[in-house]
Write an enzyme that holds these catalytic residues in place. Structure first.
Site, PDB file in Angstrom:
ATOM      1  N   ASP A 268       0.837  -1.207   0.000  1.00 21.72           N
ATOM      2  CA  ASP A 268       0.000   0.000   0.000  1.00 21.72           C
ATOM      3  C   ASP A 268       0.875   1.262   0.000  1.00 21.72           C
ATOM      4  O   ASP A 268       1.877   1.325   0.726  1.00 21.72           O
ATOM      5  CB  ASP A 268      -0.869  -0.059   1.278  1.00 21.72           C
ATOM      6  CG  ASP A 268      -2.003   0.944   1.277  1.00 21.72           C
ATOM      7  OD1 ASP A 268      -2.489   1.292   0.195  1.00 21.72           O
ATOM      8  OD2 ASP A 268      -2.423   1.345   2.385  1.00 21.72           O
TER       9      ASP A 268
ATOM     10  N   GLU B 186      -2.210   6.312  -8.205  1.00 14.47           N
ATOM     11  CA  GLU B 186      -3.133   7.302  -7.613  1.00 14.47           C
ATOM     12  C   GLU B 186      -2.966   8.656  -8.285  1.00 14.47           C
ATOM     13  O   GLU B 186      -1.863   9.073  -8.606  1.00 14.47           O
ATOM     14  CB  GLU B 186      -2.856   7.432  -6.106  1.00 14.47           C
ATOM     15  CG  GLU B 186      -3.693   8.521  -5.427  1.00 14.47           C
ATOM     16  CD  GLU B 186      -3.534   8.519  -3.905  1.00 14.47           C
ATOM     17  OE1 GLU B 186      -3.608   7.424  -3.299  1.00 14.47           O
ATOM     18  OE2 GLU B 186      -3.331   9.608  -3.337  1.00 14.47           O
TER      19      GLU B 186
ATOM     20  N   HIS C 182      -7.270   9.572   5.000  1.00 12.38           N
ATOM     21  CA  HIS C 182      -6.704   8.531   5.874  1.00 12.38           C
ATOM     22  C   HIS C 182      -6.840   8.954   7.332  1.00 12.38           C
ATOM     23  O   HIS C 182      -6.743  10.135   7.649  1.00 12.38           O
ATOM     24  CB  HIS C 182      -5.217   8.334   5.570  1.00 12.38           C
ATOM     25  CG  HIS C 182      -4.966   7.750   4.213  1.00 12.38           C
ATOM     26  ND1 HIS C 182      -4.105   8.308   3.307  1.00 12.38           N
ATOM     27  CD2 HIS C 182      -5.470   6.637   3.613  1.00 12.38           C
ATOM     28  CE1 HIS C 182      -4.068   7.567   2.206  1.00 12.38           C
ATOM     29  NE2 HIS C 182      -4.896   6.550   2.364  1.00 12.38           N
TER      30      HIS C 182
ATOM     31  N   HIS D 230      -9.869   4.938  -0.918  1.00  8.82           N
ATOM     32  CA  HIS D 230      -9.001   4.981   0.256  1.00  8.82           C
ATOM     33  C   HIS D 230      -9.757   5.607   1.431  1.00  8.82           C
ATOM     34  O   HIS D 230     -10.771   6.268   1.241  1.00  8.82           O
ATOM     35  CB  HIS D 230      -7.746   5.807  -0.063  1.00  8.82           C
ATOM     36  CG  HIS D 230      -6.756   5.036  -0.897  1.00  8.82           C
ATOM     37  ND1 HIS D 230      -5.609   4.499  -0.377  1.00  8.82           N
ATOM     38  CD2 HIS D 230      -6.784   4.684  -2.207  1.00  8.82           C
ATOM     39  CE1 HIS D 230      -4.951   3.861  -1.333  1.00  8.82           C
ATOM     40  NE2 HIS D 230      -5.640   3.961  -2.457  1.00  8.82           N
ATOM     41  N   GLY D 231      -9.243   5.386   2.646  1.00 10.58           N
ATOM     42  CA  GLY D 231      -9.816   6.082   3.809  1.00 10.58           C
ATOM     43  C   GLY D 231     -11.125   5.499   4.305  1.00 10.58           C
ATOM     44  O   GLY D 231     -12.062   6.233   4.622  1.00 10.58           O
TER      45      GLY D 231
ATOM     46  N   ASN E 132     -10.303   0.355   1.010  1.00 12.27           N
ATOM     47  CA  ASN E 132      -9.167   0.252   1.930  1.00 12.27           C
ATOM     48  C   ASN E 132      -9.550   0.602   3.371  1.00 12.27           C
ATOM     49  O   ASN E 132     -10.128   1.664   3.618  1.00 12.27           O
ATOM     50  CB  ASN E 132      -8.069   1.233   1.505  1.00 12.27           C
ATOM     51  CG  ASN E 132      -7.340   0.798   0.258  1.00 12.27           C
ATOM     52  OD1 ASN E 132      -7.732  -0.155  -0.408  1.00 12.27           O
ATOM     53  ND2 ASN E 132      -6.274   1.502  -0.068  1.00 12.27           N
TER      54      ASN E 132
ATOM     55  N   THR F 216      -6.822   2.270   9.648  1.00 12.32           N
ATOM     56  CA  THR F 216      -6.780   2.837  11.008  1.00 12.32           C
ATOM     57  C   THR F 216      -7.668   2.060  11.981  1.00 12.32           C
ATOM     58  O   THR F 216      -7.269   1.785  13.123  1.00 12.32           O
ATOM     59  CB  THR F 216      -7.228   4.317  10.956  1.00 12.32           C
ATOM     60  OG1 THR F 216      -6.366   5.004  10.037  1.00 12.32           O
ATOM     61  CG2 THR F 216      -7.140   4.985  12.312  1.00 12.32           C
TER      62      THR F 216
END
Ligand code: 13P
Length: 291
Positions: free
Chosen positions: A82, A135, A181, A215-216, A237, A240
């Protein structure tokens, strides 16, 4: 057959409008947990490592454990690197046996991003069936060594996205559409759904060609996740949330078992907590029973 890259599983997801969970792990217990949850749900799976864990765990060790787990599983499982902004480390992980690589040159200007992404795509395609993610635009927040301030985040231009995908030859594409993120500051972050739809129409409108990545994932409301998937996000994705689960579960277990001194029991508690999170995400993304 269970050791695969990300391309075909994501083309199928794009076609059938669900998403495959791409879960960041930082140790072997987490890797086992995501695999066990995906097997239970009969879901295709992408295991991801950020750059730092790939370095301290050693790419060859990670690949050996991944292959042992995936070969014993009757579901397709991909091992993906990643957000790697270092072309040489992308190549090291590809050589070690990662089946998918993300080169993140999104902080560079368009031509430089294109050039580096194309270099990694050519390298990975040259040594075998390794899928490559690129990206365009930048996702704000912190993911491992990649930090982007909120006011420096730039959304992806749809026309440039098409040019980027065609010129680089990447297999998977991450357009920045406002997700971030880490932990969102508000319950309703401002996301550009129209932009995602436009990009999906331009790239995959006539037939699924280059699956799109969101993402995030951590902190997005379930209805928002479903909307992003319905608009064409087919790799989702999550990082966290899994780090928090690992650390919170470890603290809670130790505090409530102060006299135990049995590391295996901490591992079991962490594993069960991670599995519950992964099962939740698999159901939300709609990829259960798609393996
Ligand atoms: P979160 O850490 O916000 O879940 O984001 C994960 C991610 O996009 C990894 O690339």
């Amino acid at each position: 057959m269970s050791v695969v890259n990300a391309k075909n599983m994501l083309l199928q997801a794009t076609e059938e409008k669900y998403a495959v969970g791409a879960f960041n792990i930082t140790n072997i217990i987490q890797m086992e947990a995501v695999v066990e949850a995906a097997i239970k749900k009969r879901a295709p799976l992408i295991i991801q490592t950020s750059v730092t864990p790939s370095k301290f765990l050693n790419p060859k060790v990670l690949v050996a454990v991944y292959r042992a787990l995936a070969e014993a599983a009757h579901i397709p499982i991909c091992l993906h690197l990643d957000h790697c902004d270092d072309v040489n480390h992308c190549k090291t992980c590809a050589d070690a046996g990662y089946t998918s690589i993300m080169i993140d040159a999104s902080k560079r200007d368009f031509m430089d991003n294109l050039r580096q992404t194309k270099e990694v795509a050519n390298y990975c395609h040259g040594i075998g069936k390794i899928s490559v993610e690129g990206e365009l635009g930048t996702v704000s927040g912190v993911e491992d060594q990649v930090r982007v301030a909120e006011d420096k985040a730039a959304l992806c231009d749809p026309e440039q996205a098409l040019e980027f995908v065609d010129e680089t030859g990447i297999d998977i594409f991450a357009p920045a559409i406002g997700t971030a993120h880490g932990v969102y500051k508000t319950k309703n972050p401002k996301l550009d759904f129209d932009r995602l739809k436009k990009i999906a129409d331009l790239i995959n409108g006539s037939e699924p060609r280059v699956p799109l990545v969101i993402h995030g994932g951590t902190g997005l409301q379930p209805d928002v996740v479903k909307k992003l998937v319905s608009l064409g996000g087919s790799k989702f994705n999550v990082s966290t949330e899994l780090k928090y689960t690992l650390i919170d579960t470890t603290y809670e277990y130790i505090l409530s078992h102060k006299d135990e001194y049995n590391p295996g029991k901490i591992d079991i508690a962490v594993k069960e907590a991670i599995k519950a999170k992964i099962e939740y995400w698999i159901d939300l993304l709609g990829c259960a029973d798609k393996a």
